[in-house]
Design an enzyme around this catalytic site. Structure first.
Site, PDB file in Angstrom:
ATOM      1  CG  ASP A 190      -4.037   4.067   4.447  1.00 33.42           C
ATOM      2  OD1 ASP A 190      -5.293   4.231   4.826  1.00 33.42           O
ATOM      3  OD2 ASP A 190      -3.445   3.576   3.585  1.00 33.42           O
ATOM      4  CG  HIS A 263      -7.027   5.681   2.121  1.00 37.71           C
ATOM      5  ND1 HIS A 263      -7.491   4.384   3.014  1.00 37.71           N
ATOM      6  CD2 HIS A 263      -7.027   5.198   1.006  1.00 37.71           C
ATOM      7  CE1 HIS A 263      -7.764   3.581   2.068  1.00 37.71           C
ATOM      8  NE2 HIS A 263      -7.675   3.905   0.779  1.00 37.71           N
ATOM      9  CD  GLU A 327      -9.273   1.562  -1.832  1.00 41.28           C
ATOM     10  OE1 GLU A 327      -9.632   0.489  -1.984  1.00 41.28           O
ATOM     11  OE2 GLU A 327      -8.498   1.885  -0.860  1.00 41.28           O
TER      12      GLU A 327
HETATM   13  C1  ACM Z   1      -5.199   0.997  -3.445  1.00 40.04           C
HETATM   14  O1  ACM Z   1      -4.913  -0.320  -3.629  1.00 40.04           O
HETATM   15  N1  ACM Z   1      -6.113   1.596  -2.712  1.00 40.04           N
HETATM   16  C2  ACM Z   1      -4.213   1.939  -4.220  1.00 40.04           C
END
Ligand code: ACM
Length: 538
Positions: A190, A263, A327
């Site tokens: 991440d 991420h 995201e």
């Molecule tokens: C997430 O909570 N961004 C999958």
């Protein structure tokens, strides 16, 4: 039938169903209590066919604090483990029968997984501390036939934001096994850290596994406070293999998650050319959504991702490989002339289209290795972050996500889940309001966790089969210590185990809560820091 008789029959049925309870979480499918009992003592034999040898050894070890039992291939009475393929139709891949009578304890299943789960049920029928038994462990007579509601019962651990390490992972795997959870979803990369050794790209861990500080503070995402110390850690490939094997012994599949295209700050900080902005040189100390993404229009970046996935696939036998996909901040793509030009040249109309085309390419690559891709539900290209003003793309998106993808549903309404199902996707339901373990016990008390139904309310029945099951997610931005992670995880893990395993009709929170006391005692003995305040404060 006369109405009074019918009423009495129903009352009797309910009464006897209540009586037929055993202290097992998740609650089994069918239970009939017997009148006699079996005594396990130092003379008891474990009798196991050749294929059940490993399970026999697991059972022997489990009982070793009290007795040193011998394992035999055949013989009369004892604890008998038997694989019987003809039970497949009735019990499926994970079901089992456990019969406790005066003469023997019989555990039968069509698979070794089923036998393993039979042993886990037996374990819960024993006193929490078996060393306290004087001469014999007395197991009350019972006849259980059991199989799960869903094939996917997952716990996700985020080791990127805070690294917990090998001993912690093994501790969680032990508890998952006891609760018959079968997927350990391992969030290994991440923005905040890259936690898996990749031989071809050593800087991923040399640079990407270290950050010089971490955001802390009550205001969470808005906080300017820092912990004042560095944070680091990663797994070598040798350690990964060891953990995968440890999980396999417990019939748990480890599903690795390698986040792309967003991420990805820790990777970009390690090799700037991976990014669209190409400016990041350090792993960010603040959490939250970051700006840069992989430059997916660059062949060299795609080659990098293929290389990483190839090493990952070698390490993890799991059929499913998770690629994140959630995201994405599209600004870095929107503001890159090179990426905009690429999109024009290739007739790609929007950033979500670019993401889907990229994701489909990755899906093809994963399929070429005999595996299957899974991603958070943004991979479908439908915006779930309306607050970010990206909604406008929904009508424009032209590209269809690869059909074989598994959609990991974490946000959105039943309409979105229905769209995924209508388009033919399989779904794992991890709806954040019910399954996020980083949420405190006030927002998800134990009873709310327990009430979760992986089949979204309102999803047409014809789509129910497409829902593989559920996951609960331990995000760790705000859980710096392993004790914090334990407090967030336990006892809710037990609730999610029952959500995934037990038929809706068999679920009952009051009964579950009563049975939980045994587990709490078990966790106390093991020094697991479960939450003592798991009910909502009034
Ligand atoms: C997430 O909570 N961004 C999958």
């Amino acid at each position: 039938m006369n109405k009074v008789v019918l009423f009495l029959l129903v009352v009797f049925a309910i009464g006897s169903a209540k009586a037929q309870e055993v202290n097992i979480i998740p609650a089994p499918l069918k239970v009939t209590n017997g009148t006699l009992q079996f005594r396990i003592d130092s003379k008891t034999k474990i009798i196991a066919d050749a294929t059940s040898r490993k399970n026999a050894e697991f059972l022997k070890k489990m009982l070793s604090p009290a007795f040193d039992l011998k394992i035999k291939k055949n013989g009369g009475a004892g604890i008998i483990l038997k694989q019987d393929n003809s039970l497949k139709k009735e019990l499926g891949n994970e079901g089992y029968q456990l019969k406790v009578s005066e003469k023997s304890i019989n555990i039968c299943a069509a698979t070794q997984t089923g036998i393993f789960y039979g042993i886990q049920s037996l374990r819960q029928l024993m006193p929490v501390d078996i060393t306290l038994c004087a001469e014999a462990l007395v197991i009350k007579g019972v006849d259980i036939t059991d199989s799960p509601r869903f094939p996917w019962r997952a716990y996700m651990l985020d080791e990127s934001r805070h690294f917990q390490g090998e001993a912690f992972v093994k501790k969680v795997l032990d508890e998952m096994a006891l609760l018959k959870m079968n997927v350990f979803h391992w969030h290994l990369t991440d923005d905040a850290g890259w936690r898996i050794e990749i031989k071809k790209y050593p800087k991923l861990t040399e640079v990407g596994s270290y950050r010089k500080d971490s955001q802390v503070g009550a205001k969470k995402w808005k906080s300017e406070e820092l912990a004042g110390m560095p944070h680091q850690g990663f797994y070598t490939q040798k350690q990964i293999k060891d953990i995968v094997a440890y999980a396999a012994e417990r019939h748990i599949t480890v599903v690795p998650e390698i986040e792309m295209p967003g991420h990805s700050s820790a990777a970009i900080a390690s090799y700037q050319w991976l990014g669209s902005d190409k400016v990041l040189t350090e792993v960010p100390v603040k959490f939250g959504k970051k700006r840069d993404n992989y430059d997916v229009t660059d062949d060299k970046v795609i080659e990098f991702l293929h290389d990483v996935l190839s090493e990952v696939i070698e390490l993890f036998p799991s059929k499913v490989i998770h690629i994140g996909g959630d995201e994405i901040n599209y600004d870095s793509w929107r503001e890159s002339e090179k990426i905009q030009q690429y999109m024009k040249d290739h007739g790609i109309v929007s950033p979500p289209d670019l993401q889907i085309q990229f994701t489909n390419g990755i899906s093809k690559f994963i399929e070429s290795k005999g595996r299957r891709m899974m991603g958070w539900n943004e991979i479908m290209g439908i915006d779930i972050h309306t607050e970010r003003g990206e909604k406008k793309y929904d009508d424009e998106v032209k590209t269809e996500l690869a059909k074989d993808a598994i959609v990991h549903f974490w946000k959105g309404d039943v309409g979105l889940a229905t769209q995924a199902a209508e388009r033919g996707y399989n779904i794992v339901n991890s709806y954040h309001r019910f399954t996020y373990l980083d949420y405190n016990y006030n927002s998800i008390p134990l009873s709310k966790a327990y009430s979760f139904d992986p089949i979204p309310e309102g999803l047409a029945e014809k789509y129910h089969k497409q829902v593989y099951g559920c996951g609960c997610q331990m995000w760790t931005e705000w859980q710096p210590e392993n004790d914090d992670v334990e407090r967030q995880t336990f006892p809710r893990l037990a609730a999610y185990a029952e959500v995934g395993w037990t038929d809706k009709e068999r679920k009952d929170y009051v009964t579950f809560r009563r049975k939980l006391d045994n587990l709490l005692r078990r966790w106390e003995m093991k020094d697991i820091n479960y939450s003592k305040n798991f009910e909502k404060k009034q």
